[in-house]
Design a protein around this motif. Structure first.
Motif, short mmCIF file in Angstrom:
data_model
loop_
_atom_site.label_atom_id
_atom_site.label_comp_id
_atom_site.label_asym_id
_atom_site.label_seq_id
_atom_site.Cartn_x
_atom_site.Cartn_y
_atom_site.Cartn_z
N PRO A 23 0.85 -1.27 -0.09
CA PRO A 23 0.03 -0.06 -0.05
C PRO A 23 0.85 1.32 -0.07
CG PRO A 23 0.11 -1.14 2.27
CD PRO A 23 0.74 -2.04 1.21
N LEU A 24 0.53 2.37 -0.60
CA LEU A 24 1.18 3.63 -0.70
C LEU A 24 0.81 4.44 0.37
CD1 LEU A 24 0.21 4.61 -4.46
CD2 LEU A 24 2.00 3.02 -3.74
N ASP A 25 2.19 5.02 1.12
CA ASP A 25 1.80 5.78 2.09
C ASP A 25 1.46 7.17 1.89
OD1 ASP A 25 2.26 7.03 4.52
OD2 ASP A 25 4.52 6.62 4.73
N PRO A 26 0.13 7.49 2.51
CA PRO A 26 -0.18 8.82 2.21
C PRO A 26 0.62 10.16 2.62
CG PRO A 26 -2.02 7.60 3.30
CD PRO A 26 -0.68 6.73 3.41
N LYS A 27 1.45 9.86 3.60
CA LYS A 27 2.48 10.92 3.73
C LYS A 27 3.34 11.44 2.71
CE LYS A 27 5.20 12.70 7.50
NZ LYS A 27 6.04 12.35 8.63
N ASP A 28 3.59 10.28 1.90
CA ASP A 28 4.80 10.48 1.10
C ASP A 28 4.22 11.45 -0.12
OD1 ASP A 28 6.43 8.70 1.97
OD2 ASP A 28 5.84 6.88 0.59
N PHE A 29 2.81 11.54 -0.31
CA PHE A 29 2.30 12.55 -1.16
C PHE A 29 2.09 14.11 -0.79
CE2 PHE A 29 1.37 8.45 -2.68
CZ PHE A 29 1.46 8.14 -4.01
N ILE A 30 2.39 14.01 0.56
CA ILE A 30 2.32 15.69 1.05
C ILE A 30 3.62 15.74 1.70
CG2 ILE A 30 -0.14 15.44 1.43
CD1 ILE A 30 0.35 14.78 4.39
N ARG A 57 -5.73 14.73 2.61
CA ARG A 57 -5.26 15.00 1.26
C ARG A 57 -4.05 14.14 0.64
NH1 ARG A 57 -4.31 19.50 -2.01
NH2 ARG A 57 -2.18 19.53 -2.80
N GLY A 58 -3.38 13.81 1.47
CA GLY A 58 -2.52 12.51 1.10
C GLY A 58 -3.06 10.92 0.93
N GLU A 59 -4.06 10.86 1.71
CA GLU A 59 -4.92 9.67 1.31
C GLU A 59 -5.75 9.72 -0.18
OE1 GLU A 59 -6.26 7.87 5.57
OE2 GLU A 59 -7.62 9.48 4.81
N THR A 60 -6.26 10.74 -0.43
CA THR A 60 -6.64 10.70 -1.84
C THR A 60 -5.94 10.77 -2.83
OG1 THR A 60 -8.42 12.57 -0.78
CG2 THR A 60 -8.06 12.46 -3.17
N GLN A 61 -4.69 11.23 -2.59
CA GLN A 61 -3.63 11.21 -3.91
C GLN A 61 -2.95 9.68 -3.90
OE1 GLN A 61 -1.40 14.93 -4.60
NE2 GLN A 61 -1.75 15.40 -2.48
N ALA A 62 -2.92 9.16 -2.71
CA ALA A 62 -2.40 7.64 -2.74
C ALA A 62 -3.23 7.00 -3.30
CB ALA A 62 -1.86 7.33 -1.25
N SER A 63 -4.58 7.22 -3.02
CA SER A 63 -5.50 6.37 -3.53
C SER A 63 -5.80 6.21 -5.04
CB SER A 63 -6.80 6.43 -2.81
OG SER A 63 -7.97 5.71 -3.51
N ALA A 64 -5.58 7.62 -5.64
CA ALA A 64 -5.73 7.68 -7.17
C ALA A 64 -4.47 7.14 -7.78
CB ALA A 64 -5.60 9.38 -7.35
N ALA A 65 -3.25 7.14 -6.99
CA ALA A 65 -1.97 6.93 -7.86
C ALA A 65 -2.16 5.22 -7.82
CB ALA A 65 -0.78 7.19 -6.87
N ALA A 66 -2.81 4.34 -6.58
CA ALA A 66 -2.72 3.16 -6.49
C ALA A 66 -3.73 2.65 -7.80
CB ALA A 66 -3.28 2.81 -5.41
N GLU A 67 -4.82 3.45 -8.07
CA GLU A 67 -5.83 2.81 -9.17
C GLU A 67 -5.38 3.14 -10.32
OE1 GLU A 67 -9.59 5.25 -8.23
OE2 GLU A 67 -9.82 3.93 -6.35
N GLY A 68 -4.55 4.47 -10.69
CA GLY A 68 -3.93 4.57 -11.99
C GLY A 68 -2.93 3.87 -12.32
#
Length: 297
Positions: free
Chosen positions: A116-123, A286-297
């Motif tokens: 799983p992607l870490d939301p904090k990485d995106f912020i 905000r980090g969770e939203t971007q992590a989720s979008a990156a995982a789906e993409g």
């Protein structure tokens, strides 16, 4: 040689089940004719011992066969259909055909699911934190409920000149760490008002350093207007400082009626803590939203 009194002479053969063993008297009765035949007795004793040895050896062989059959049936049952076999032993698999313990070890295909992607990485850096950003996107809605308290959302502000929205020692701290943007929003609950300021930096390291360099005099300017009276312009107020990812966030809380904040005015402390916690949650979301979008993409 005659044994006993009268009757036909009976010869005992230990290998013939029909023969009868005569009563033997291994002592001398006083008559010469009744003296025991010691040679015959010894021969009979040796025959009996030999027979017992043969029976024991034969029984052991049968037991070995029985055990081997049980093992073979167990192997077939465990690796076949799960039903016991009633067929003859000739139908059992040969020793070379019986699966070994290593053959029965289950194998699993390696999983292909990525971690799983870490939301904090995106912020934590501007290079990955690409989602749209504004005060209304970060602080959505018209009110906020924390526990049983409802805070009404007031005015918002957004500036690229971070020092203009700060006072005392905070402008220098923001400038020294290359603050790129400072967003503010005010919430009220009765006579209590809280302004939250979110300073944006390019990296997590700069936001953390700004938090560490801030002191008790590093405060943001309270934001009034839109029905919210001016507050914290001359009265004593309470402020907080924290950071998460590439964001440093500050609060200043006080009364809109001009009263000073004291240790007994717990409603101001609660309001400042509620808004600081809500700000942290919004940045993390905000980090969770971007992590989720990156995982789906």
């Amino acid at each position: 040689m005659s044994f006993g009194q009268g009757g036909p002479q009976s010869q005992w053969d230990p290998w013939k089940p029909q023969s009868q063993q005569p009563q033997q008297q291994p002592w001398n009765s006083g008559e010469g004719d009744n003296s025991p035949d010691w040679a015959a007795l010894a021969e009979a004793s040796e025959a009996r011992a030999k027979r017992r040895r043969l029976l024991f050896v034969g029984g052991g062989a049968l037991a070995t066969v029985a055990i081997a059959g049980a093992v073979a049936v167990a192997v077939v049952s465990a690796n076949g259909t799960g039903q016991a076999s009633d067929g003859p032993s000739s139908q059992l698999p040969a020793t070379a055909d019986i699966p070994s313990a290593t053959d029965a070890t289950p194998s699993f295909a390696p999983t292909s699911a990525p971690p799983p992607l870490d939301p904090k990485d995106f912020i934590s850096s501007a290079k990955k934190d690409k989602a749209p950003l504004s005060p209304d996107l970060l602080f959505t809605g018209t009110q906020l409920t924390m526990g049983e308290t409802v805070y009404k959302k007031g005015p918002t502000a957004d500036t690229r000149t971070c020092g203009s929205a700060a006072q005392k020692t905070l402008p220098k701290v923001l400038a020294d760490n290359d603050c790129t943007r400072l967003m503010r929003v005010t919430y009220t609950e009765g006579d209590t008002a809280v302004t939250v300021g979110v300073a944006v930096f390019d990296t997590e390291a700069k936001a953390l350093r700004a938090k560490q360099q801030a002191d008790k005099k590093s405060i943001i300017r309270s934001l009034s207007g839109g029905g919210v009276k001016s507050f914290c312009t001359g009265a004593v107020c309470r402020s907080t400082t924290n950071s998460y990812g590439r964001y440093a966030y500050f609060t200043i809380a006080g009364f809109t009626n001009g009263k000073d904040v004291t240790e007994k005015t717990t409603e101001v402390f609660r309001a400042g803590d509620d808004l600081a916690e809500f700000t942290f949650r919004q940045i993390h979301r905000r980090g969770e939203t971007q992590a989720s979008a990156a995982a789906e993409g």
